[in-house]
Scaffold this active site. Structure first.
Site, PDB file in Angstrom:
ATOM      1  N   LYS A   1      -3.858   5.567  10.880  1.00 25.99           N
ATOM      2  CA  LYS A   1      -2.827   4.885  10.119  1.00 25.99           C
ATOM      3  C   LYS A   1      -3.486   4.020   9.039  1.00 25.99           C
ATOM      4  O   LYS A   1      -4.529   3.418   9.273  1.00 25.99           O
ATOM      5  CB  LYS A   1      -2.015   3.998  11.059  1.00 25.99           C
ATOM      6  CG  LYS A   1      -0.815   3.381  10.378  1.00 25.99           C
ATOM      7  CD  LYS A   1      -0.170   2.344  11.254  1.00 25.99           C
ATOM      8  CE  LYS A   1       0.871   1.567  10.453  1.00 25.99           C
ATOM      9  NZ  LYS A   1       1.226   0.305  11.053  1.00 25.99           N
TER      10      LYS A   1
ATOM     11  N   HIS B   1       3.940   1.466   2.447  1.00 20.02           N
ATOM     12  CA  HIS B   1       5.142   0.741   2.005  1.00 20.02           C
ATOM     13  C   HIS B   1       5.808   1.490   0.852  1.00 20.02           C
ATOM     14  O   HIS B   1       7.027   1.574   0.769  1.00 20.02           O
ATOM     15  CB  HIS B   1       4.789  -0.664   1.501  1.00 20.02           C
ATOM     16  CG  HIS B   1       3.994  -1.494   2.461  1.00 20.02           C
ATOM     17  ND1 HIS B   1       2.812  -2.105   2.111  1.00 20.02           N
ATOM     18  CD2 HIS B   1       4.200  -1.808   3.763  1.00 20.02           C
ATOM     19  CE1 HIS B   1       2.338  -2.776   3.144  1.00 20.02           C
ATOM     20  NE2 HIS B   1       3.155  -2.602   4.160  1.00 20.02           N
TER      21      HIS B   1
ATOM     22  N   CYS C   1       0.807  -8.450  20.467  1.00 22.22           N
ATOM     23  CA  CYS C   1      -0.096  -7.962  19.415  1.00 22.22           C
ATOM     24  C   CYS C   1       0.294  -8.623  18.102  1.00 22.22           C
ATOM     25  O   CYS C   1       1.422  -8.462  17.617  1.00 22.22           O
ATOM     26  CB  CYS C   1      -0.023  -6.443  19.262  1.00 22.22           C
ATOM     27  SG  CYS C   1      -0.925  -5.889  17.788  1.00 22.22           S
TER      28      CYS C   1
ATOM     29  N   HIS D   1      -3.259  -1.040  15.721  1.00 15.99           N
ATOM     30  CA  HIS D   1      -4.085  -2.039  15.032  1.00 15.99           C
ATOM     31  C   HIS D   1      -5.506  -2.147  15.558  1.00 15.99           C
ATOM     32  O   HIS D   1      -6.325  -2.868  14.981  1.00 15.99           O
ATOM     33  CB  HIS D   1      -3.386  -3.410  15.060  1.00 15.99           C
ATOM     34  CG  HIS D   1      -2.113  -3.404  14.279  1.00 15.99           C
ATOM     35  ND1 HIS D   1      -0.894  -3.123  14.863  1.00 15.99           N
ATOM     36  CD2 HIS D   1      -1.877  -3.567  12.953  1.00 15.99           C
ATOM     37  CE1 HIS D   1       0.048  -3.147  13.926  1.00 15.99           C
ATOM     38  NE2 HIS D   1      -0.521  -3.405  12.766  1.00 15.99           N
TER      39      HIS D   1
ATOM     40  N   CYS E   1      -4.209  -2.289  21.089  1.00 16.10           N
ATOM     41  CA  CYS E   1      -3.014  -1.755  20.446  1.00 16.10           C
ATOM     42  C   CYS E   1      -3.444  -0.532  19.632  1.00 16.10           C
ATOM     43  O   CYS E   1      -4.342  -0.642  18.794  1.00 16.10           O
ATOM     44  CB  CYS E   1      -2.406  -2.809  19.516  1.00 16.10           C
ATOM     45  SG  CYS E   1      -1.292  -2.088  18.305  1.00 16.10           S
TER      46      CYS E   1
ATOM     47  N   HIS F   1       0.838  -1.201   0.000  1.00 14.11           N
ATOM     48  CA  HIS F   1       0.000   0.000   0.000  1.00 14.11           C
ATOM     49  C   HIS F   1       0.867   1.243   0.000  1.00 14.11           C
ATOM     50  O   HIS F   1       2.099   1.159  -0.072  1.00 14.11           O
ATOM     51  CB  HIS F   1      -1.032  -0.027   1.128  1.00 14.11           C
ATOM     52  CG  HIS F   1      -0.463  -0.067   2.517  1.00 14.11           C
ATOM     53  ND1 HIS F   1       0.354   0.910   3.009  1.00 14.11           N
ATOM     54  CD2 HIS F   1      -0.615  -0.971   3.514  1.00 14.11           C
ATOM     55  CE1 HIS F   1       0.686   0.624   4.253  1.00 14.11           C
ATOM     56  NE2 HIS F   1       0.118  -0.529   4.581  1.00 14.11           N
TER      57      HIS F   1
ATOM     58  N   LYS G   1      -4.077  -2.700   6.619  1.00 17.96           N
ATOM     59  CA  LYS G   1      -5.063  -3.664   6.161  1.00 17.96           C
ATOM     60  C   LYS G   1      -6.081  -3.941   7.260  1.00 17.96           C
ATOM     61  O   LYS G   1      -7.280  -4.021   7.010  1.00 17.96           O
ATOM     62  CB  LYS G   1      -4.366  -4.963   5.760  1.00 17.96           C
ATOM     63  CG  LYS G   1      -5.294  -5.857   4.983  1.00 17.96           C
ATOM     64  CD  LYS G   1      -4.659  -7.173   4.660  1.00 17.96           C
ATOM     65  CE  LYS G   1      -5.696  -8.066   4.012  1.00 17.96           C
ATOM     66  NZ  LYS G   1      -5.317  -9.465   4.136  1.00 17.96           N
TER      67      LYS G   1
ATOM     68  N   CYS H   1       1.273  -6.149  15.189  1.00 13.42           N
ATOM     69  CA  CYS H   1       2.662  -5.646  15.204  1.00 13.42           C
ATOM     70  C   CYS H   1       3.652  -6.787  15.221  1.00 13.42           C
ATOM     71  O   CYS H   1       4.827  -6.572  14.986  1.00 13.42           O
ATOM     72  CB  CYS H   1       2.953  -4.833  16.468  1.00 13.42           C
ATOM     73  SG  CYS H   1       1.848  -3.509  16.831  1.00 13.42           S
TER      74      CYS H   1
HETATM   75  N1  MSP Z   1       8.004  -6.909   8.665  1.00  9.49           N
HETATM   76  C1  MSP Z   1       8.156  -5.819   9.542  1.00  9.49           C
HETATM   77  C2  MSP Z   1       9.487  -5.141   9.327  1.00  9.49           C
HETATM   78  C3  MSP Z   1      10.685  -6.016   9.500  1.00  9.49           C
HETATM   79  S1  MSP Z   1      12.166  -5.183   9.111  1.00  9.49           S
HETATM   80  C4  MSP Z   1      13.355  -6.162   9.703  1.00  9.49           C
HETATM   81  C5  MSP Z   1       7.039  -4.807   9.277  1.00  9.49           C
HETATM   82  N2  MSP Z   1       6.429  -4.878   8.103  1.00  9.49           N
HETATM   83  S2  MSP Z   1       5.251  -3.913   7.602  1.00  9.49           S
HETATM   84  O1  MSP Z   1       4.765  -4.491   6.374  1.00  9.49           O
HETATM   85  O2  MSP Z   1       4.298  -3.713   8.629  1.00  9.49           O
HETATM   86  O3  MSP Z   1       5.946  -2.570   7.229  1.00  9.49           O
HETATM   87  C6  MSP Z   1       6.109  -1.530   8.149  1.00  9.49           C
HETATM   88  C7  MSP Z   1       6.752  -0.379   7.441  1.00  9.49           C
HETATM   89  O4  MSP Z   1       5.995  -0.028   6.260  1.00  9.49           O
HETATM   90  C8  MSP Z   1       6.800   0.929   8.226  1.00  9.49           C
HETATM   91  O5  MSP Z   1       7.870   0.995   9.124  1.00  9.49           O
HETATM   92  C9  MSP Z   1       6.928   1.923   7.094  1.00  9.49           C
HETATM   93  O6  MSP Z   1       8.208   1.869   6.562  1.00  9.49           O
HETATM   94  C10 MSP Z   1       5.946   1.371   6.083  1.00  9.49           C
HETATM   95  N3  MSP Z   1       4.567   1.805   6.364  1.00  9.49           N
HETATM   96  C11 MSP Z   1       3.505   0.988   6.542  1.00  9.49           C
HETATM   97  N4  MSP Z   1       2.395   1.756   6.744  1.00  9.49           N
HETATM   98  C12 MSP Z   1       2.722   3.046   6.715  1.00  9.49           C
HETATM   99  C13 MSP Z   1       1.977   4.228   6.738  1.00  9.49           C
HETATM  100  N5  MSP Z   1       0.680   4.256   6.909  1.00  9.49           N
HETATM  101  N6  MSP Z   1       2.653   5.394   6.543  1.00  9.49           N
HETATM  102  C14 MSP Z   1       3.994   5.413   6.286  1.00  9.49           C
HETATM  103  N7  MSP Z   1       4.706   4.302   6.249  1.00  9.49           N
HETATM  104  C15 MSP Z   1       4.166   3.114   6.625  1.00  9.49           C
HETATM  105  O7  MSP Z   1       6.791  -3.998  10.137  1.00  9.49           O
END
Ligand code: MSP
Length: 496
Positions: free
Chosen positions: A304, A31, A136, A156, A153, A28, A307, A139
């Site tokens: 935030k 990411h 959680c 989430h 949390c 999304h 999903k 997370c």
């Molecule tokens: N898999 C773990 C990370 C492991 S790294 C060793 C994880 N994955 S995640 O799919 O949840 O990705 C989190 C990251 O995605 C955030 O830290 C950020 O970089 C990005 N984002 C996810 N949602 C976001 C927003 N709504 N806004 C900005 N960035 C965000 O955590």
């Protein structure tokens, strides 16, 4: 280094990482934001002739993936294969120039994680104990009561589960003091400053040993010293930053790019990246990353995007509406890099029309049209003859632009470029080069030079657009002289 020379010819290395994303969901905008930002910095360093390695990938083990696969009636591996492909496709659509895409289900990664765990176990930094507490699933992180709001949390909006299990623990507490020192002295830098303060505040409560294995989760890497347990997904995931460089777990043979110059992520995963991750490295006696940069969340209606909350905007929707480069621009300019930002379709459309259609696109069309209309079809400008006022403006912009990129202030670097765009608009209005005057050609030359610099600055941000502008400019620097072979082409950003 050359004999007798003080200047080293050795290329600087720049190793940049994004988090590896969970494959329980599809890519999304959140990411995409991190990944585009990393791409801009990787491209910028390549343009500086640094030797760059840009790593991204997917995090494929753990309870969350296991559950998502069950729900979709698939095996976890099937789900991982399908969804990691979607991430790869999204990054291809957004023109992401990663050097490697690591998947934690790849066999070298799994082997190396097991080697590392065995080393830590042999060093007596892992011991058996009983874990009781909150967890959680969203997370994939342990929680304390004080982390929750109304028992849920806050990220989430779900109640953490209570877990009680015999687990293996990692002696995290042992590294608290050393880590605090390294954070305080910026040897392990955390940026922006407010995030560093947050981490130090979190350290004040004390780092407790953490459970690094689970018995009930089957979708994970079995511990090498007790196959009834699988590895806690974060320990597995962190090691991607090493295995993504093809590391095979041999401590005596670290990859040449080690350690990361910059690790980008958002605040949701800051604490684990500032505690468990560097503590594992200290335990292994491997150098720490140099810098973590923490950007904000994109929110929709103040929440935030995720999903679990069901308010996701897909990157392909934006690319379809605006195109690749416009999507990259709109996301990176939406808010200050490091602060939260709220987005809406309305704001995106407005910004597209103002900054891209009327701003950059219009300026390029105006300058090229004027340059094509001059009889002088191939403008040439000797660098030494360049207008001094213009030279100063350009130099000043480059200085700021480089400073902002060095401090990851990506939105400010963009603003610097757009400052030059408005400068050109004002210059055109002031000098009125469409009127026949003897200065007309020199004004057009000035504009061509500024546009060339704007285009160079745009390269890491809007790679396709800058290529298109370079083609229209036909700019070449021939021994201290700029030569242009201008030709008109399609409008860059049609109004929507
Ligand atoms: N898999 C773990 C990370 C492991 S790294 C060793 C994880 N994955 S995640 O799919 O949840 O990705 C989190 C990251 O995605 C955030 O830290 C950020 O970089 C990005 N984002 C996810 N949602 C976001 C927003 N709504 N806004 C900005 N960035 C965000 O955590």
């Amino acid at each position: 280094m050359k004999k007798g020379s003080l200047i080293s010819n050795k290329k600087k290395r720049f190793y940049i990482t994004t988090p590896i994303y969970y494959v329980n969901s599809q890519p999304h905008l959140g990411h995409s934001y991190t990944t585009i930002a990393a791409d801009v910095l990787a491209r910028y360093h390549r343009l500086q002739k640094d030797e760059v390695f840009f790593l991204t990938g997917t995090d494929e083990h753990g309870a969350k993936i296991e559950k998502a696969a069950q729900k979709a009636n698939k095996t976890p591996q099937q789900l991982c294969n399908e969804n990691s492909k979607l991430f790869k496709k999204a990054w291809q659509n957004l023109n992401i120039s990663y050097d490697n895409f690591i998947r934690t289900t790849n066999s070298n990664h799994i082997k190396s994680v097991r080697k590392v765990l065995q080393i830590l176990y042999n060093k007596k930094l892992i011991y058996k104990g009983t874990y009781k507490g909150l967890y959680c699933l969203g997370c994939e992180q342990y929680k304390t009561k004080s982390d929750l709001i109304n028992g849920k949390c806050p990220d989430h909006q779900i109640k953490p589960e209570i877990i009680k299990e015999e687990n293996y623990f990692f002696k995290l507490s042992q590294f608290e003091n050393l880590l605090r020192k390294k954070i305080m002295s910026n040897e392990f830098e955390i940026k922006p400053e407010e995030r560093k303060r947050e981490v130090l505040g979190f350290f004040k409560k004390g780092l407790k040993d953490i459970s690094i294995s689970r018995q009930k989760i089957k979708w994970g890497i079995p511990l090498p010293f007790d196959k009834k347990h699988t590895t806690f997904v974060w320990v597995d995931a962190f090691l991607n930053y090493l295995t993504g460089l093809e590391w095979n777990g041999n401590l005596k043979n670290l990859p040449k790019f080690w350690s990361p110059d910059l690790q980008l992520m958002s605040k949701d995963i800051l604490r684990v990246h500032a505690s468990i991750w560097p503590a594992l490295l200290l335990a292994l006696e491997i150098p720490l990353p140099k810098k973590l940069f923490i950007h904000g969340y994109f929110t929709i209606d103040g929440q935030k995007m995720s999903k679990s909350l069901g308010n996701v905007i897909r990157p392909e929707e934006l690319v379809e509406k605006f195109g690749v480069d416009a999507t990259r621009y709109l996301l990176l300019s939406a808010c200050s890099f490091g602060k939260d930002g709220d987005i809406s379709w309305e704001k995106l459309f407005e910004k597209y029309n103002t900054d891209l259609a009327s701003g950059l696109g219009n300026l390029v069309a105006r300058i090229i049209t004027m340059a094509v209309k001059t009889k002088n079809q191939e403008p040439r400008i000797k660098i030494k003859d360049q207008n001094l006022e213009i030279k100063k403006v350009i130099q000043n912009s480059w200085q700021n632009y480089k400073k902002f990129l060095a401090s990851c202030e990506l939105d400010k670097a963009l603003r610097e470029i757009w400052g030059l765009i408005s400068f050109c608009d004002r210059y055109i209005e002031k000098k009125r080069p469409w009127e026949k005057s003897k200065n007309r050609l020199s004004v057009i030359n000035d504009l061509l030079i500024i546009l060339t610099n704007i285009t160079q600055m745009l390269q890491p941000f809007l790679p396709e657009t800058s290529e298109k502008i370079f083609k229209q400019l036909g700019a070449r620097l021939n021994s201290q002289e700029w030569c242009f072979k201008v030709r008109k082409d399609k409008i860059l950003f049609p109004r929507i």
